[in-house]
Design a protein around this motif. Structure first.
Motif, PDB file in Angstrom:
ATOM      1  N   ALA A   1      -6.762   5.865  -0.784  1.00 37.06           N
ATOM      2  CA  ALA A   1      -5.569   5.492   0.144  1.00 37.06           C
ATOM      3  C   ALA A   1      -5.765   6.035   1.472  1.00 37.06           C
ATOM      4  CB  ALA A   1      -4.321   5.993  -0.339  1.00 37.06           C
ATOM      5  N   GLN A   2      -6.281   7.171   1.694  1.00 40.27           N
ATOM      6  CA  GLN A   2      -6.629   7.466   3.143  1.00 40.27           C
ATOM      7  C   GLN A   2      -7.510   6.829   3.624  1.00 40.27           C
ATOM      8  OE1 GLN A   2      -5.394  10.384   4.569  1.00 40.27           O
ATOM      9  NE2 GLN A   2      -4.374  11.088   2.722  1.00 40.27           N
TER      10      GLN A   2
ATOM     11  N   LYS B   1       0.077   7.198   9.923  1.00 44.25           N
ATOM     12  CA  LYS B   1      -0.193   8.686  10.211  1.00 44.25           C
ATOM     13  C   LYS B   1       0.694   9.570   9.367  1.00 44.25           C
ATOM     14  CE  LYS B   1      -2.263   8.131  14.707  1.00 44.25           C
ATOM     15  NZ  LYS B   1      -2.330   8.794  16.361  1.00 44.25           N
ATOM     16  N   ILE B   2       2.063   9.295   9.236  1.00 43.00           N
ATOM     17  CA  ILE B   2       2.951  10.104   8.376  1.00 43.00           C
ATOM     18  C   ILE B   2       2.611   9.743   6.773  1.00 43.00           C
ATOM     19  CG2 ILE B   2       5.386  10.295   7.709  1.00 43.00           C
ATOM     20  CD1 ILE B   2       6.249   9.672  10.614  1.00 43.00           C
ATOM     21  N   LEU B   3       2.295   8.589   6.497  1.00 38.43           N
ATOM     22  CA  LEU B   3       2.154   8.415   5.087  1.00 38.43           C
ATOM     23  C   LEU B   3       0.593   9.194   4.779  1.00 38.43           C
ATOM     24  CD1 LEU B   3       2.683   6.947   2.718  1.00 38.43           C
ATOM     25  CD2 LEU B   3       1.232   5.085   3.203  1.00 38.43           C
TER      26      LEU B   3
ATOM     27  N   THR C   1       0.797  -1.267   0.197  1.00 39.03           N
ATOM     28  CA  THR C   1       0.061  -0.006   0.139  1.00 39.03           C
ATOM     29  C   THR C   1       0.732   1.238  -0.037  1.00 39.03           C
ATOM     30  OG1 THR C   1      -1.927  -1.115   0.958  1.00 39.03           O
ATOM     31  CG2 THR C   1      -1.765   1.391   1.478  1.00 39.03           C
ATOM     32  N   ALA C   2       1.884   1.294   0.943  1.00 38.66           N
ATOM     33  CA  ALA C   2       2.661   2.434   0.975  1.00 38.66           C
ATOM     34  C   ALA C   2       3.382   2.674  -0.450  1.00 38.66           C
ATOM     35  CB  ALA C   2       3.651   2.342   2.175  1.00 38.66           C
TER      36      ALA C   2
ATOM     37  N   ALA D   1      -1.152   0.077   6.406  1.00 45.03           N
ATOM     38  CA  ALA D   1       0.080   0.165   5.520  1.00 45.03           C
ATOM     39  C   ALA D   1       1.263  -0.133   6.165  1.00 45.03           C
ATOM     40  CB  ALA D   1       0.291   1.683   4.853  1.00 45.03           C
ATOM     41  N   PHE D   2       1.401  -0.137   7.438  1.00 41.41           N
ATOM     42  CA  PHE D   2       2.372  -0.411   8.347  1.00 41.41           C
ATOM     43  C   PHE D   2       2.012  -0.762   9.825  1.00 41.41           C
ATOM     44  CE2 PHE D   2       3.870   3.363   5.957  1.00 41.41           C
ATOM     45  CZ  PHE D   2       5.038   2.857   5.216  1.00 41.41           C
ATOM     46  N   ARG D   3       2.988  -1.695  10.376  1.00 41.07           N
ATOM     47  CA  ARG D   3       2.650  -1.972  11.762  1.00 41.07           C
ATOM     48  C   ARG D   3       2.460  -0.950  12.660  1.00 41.07           C
ATOM     49  NH1 ARG D   3       3.537  -6.764  14.365  1.00 41.07           N
ATOM     50  NH2 ARG D   3       4.877  -7.582  12.680  1.00 41.07           N
TER      51      ARG D   3
END
Length: 383
Positions: free
Chosen positions: A92-93, A109-111, A48-49, A101-103
């Motif tokens: 994506a939001q 939140k940064i993405l 996803t990222a 997207a991340f653990r």
């Protein structure tokens, strides 16, 4: 407390369901049968990222490229390229808001903040808050801000009104929560506004107005009902079969929207990343294949604009999240499909329906079977 006008006659045009939130109940049914297999799908996916970063870079490159184009060319690119890319980033939001997207939540939140910058309008923080409310309070007025208001139902009926409403749908979607369920600003909101507007101003200063217009028009059009990908905004919860509250779409545009079309699957298990939702459907087909499903978002948009019987009133509402015991029992007995058992297998649509169509489960019930077998049953309703 905001007066939502639920005592007005137009409020009776909604379907008022007695059962509780359907996805929580269906989740329990699926876990009771396939628990270990389904839980293996939980988690996140870095794919996803990478997709988000790729689309962001595309939009920055396009913003640089259009600075020397004519305004006519900018407008064409804004619809076809920016509208598609920015609807991808809106989707994506949605995916990132569930931290898929991340653990680590912080990285998600940064993405979300970074990908929000090319959308021009700050949405990441408040969307995450309100989208969680949508899952938690599905169908409850004052909780689920995805529900059109009674005011919208009364105003949006004619083709002209639908076109106007559809054109500014992103604005309506952004303003409705501030009226229905206002929330105080936070430090995270300040960061969201600072990063997004800072990016906008930098573009304006270094590259001029056209790059900003390219991105802004892309957001407004991509988030409207006048772009093919905007069809998912209606397809997900507009009631195309009486009593069914959420709808999945199985078509090619899922590849551009992080499989947001797998919407029943997503609401049932929001902790499963989009790259594995098809596996959930494969594990528990008897819960998903019988339901009314979409295969074309363009058809959904056409139905909305062309059929006078289709409008903002085609939504399921409920007064209580937990529902009433008798209707909850009927919901479970009917395989977790409907808010109420249909009295006839006739779609909600009027003249656009070519003929009365049965889903597999409806056909099975009509013939006195339990619906677990697909033998001799017609194919699922496809639009």
């Amino acid at each position: 407390m905001v007066d939502l006008g639920l005592d007005q006659p137009d409020a009776q045009r909604f379907l008022w369901a007695g059962n509780g939130e359907p996805h929580a109940m269906r989740r329990r049914l699926i876990l009771a049968k396939y628990g270990p297999e389904v839980r293996k799908l939980y988690g996140y996916d870095h794919a996803t990222a990478w997709q988000v970063i790729g689309v962001m870079l595309l939009q920055v490159y396009m913003a640089w490229l259009v600075k020397d184009w004519s305004w006519g060319a900018v407008l064409v690119a804004s619809y076809f390229i920016s509208g598609t890319a920015n609807q991808n980033l809106f989707s994506a939001q949605h995916e990132i808001s569930h931290f898929l997207a991340f653990r680590r939540p912080l990285y998600n939140k940064i993405l979300a903040l970074a990908s929000n910058m090319v959308l021009v309008v700050p949405v990441a923080v408040k969307f995450r808050e309100y989208h969680h409310d949508h899952h938690l309070f599905l169908g409850i007025d004052g909780g689920d801000v995805d529900l059109p208001t009674v005011l919208e139902v009364g105003a949006v009926g004619s083709l002209a009104a639908k076109l106007a409403w559809g054109l500014v749908y992103l604005c309506i979607y952004g303003l409705r929560p501030l009226i229905v369920r206002p929330k105080p600003p936070s430090a995270a909101d300040a960061v969201n506004w600072a990063t997004t507007l800072g990016f906008d101003l930098a573009l304006l200063y270094f590259w001029g107005l056209k790059p900003v217009a390219y991105l802004l028009i892309g957001s407004l059009i991509g988030g409207s009902l006048l772009h093919p990908m905007g069809g998912h905004l209606l397809a997900e919860h507009y009631m195309f079969e009486k009593g069914q509250e959420t709808y999945s779409y199985y078509g090619p545009m899922n590849a551009l929207t992080y499989n947001v079309g797998y919407h029943n699957e997503h609401h049932d298990f929001p902790q499963i990343p989009h790259t594995r939702l098809h596996k959930l459907r494969r594990i528990a087909p008897e819960f998903y294949e019988p339901m009314y499903q979409h295969h074309s978002w363009c058809w959904v948009l056409w139905a909305f604009f062309a059929d006078e019987k289709v409008g903002p009133w085609l939504r399921v509402h409920r007064l209580r999240k937990e529902g009433a015991a008798p209707t909850n029992t009927r919901f479970s007995e009917y395989g977790g499909l409907y808010a109420e058992r249909p009295t006839a297998a006739q779609p909600v649509l009027g003249g656009l329906a070519e003929k009365p169509a049965l889903t597999r489960r409806s056909a099975a019930m009509a013939h006195g079977r339990n619906g677990s077998s697909e033998e001799n049953a017609p194919p699922p309703t496809s639009r």
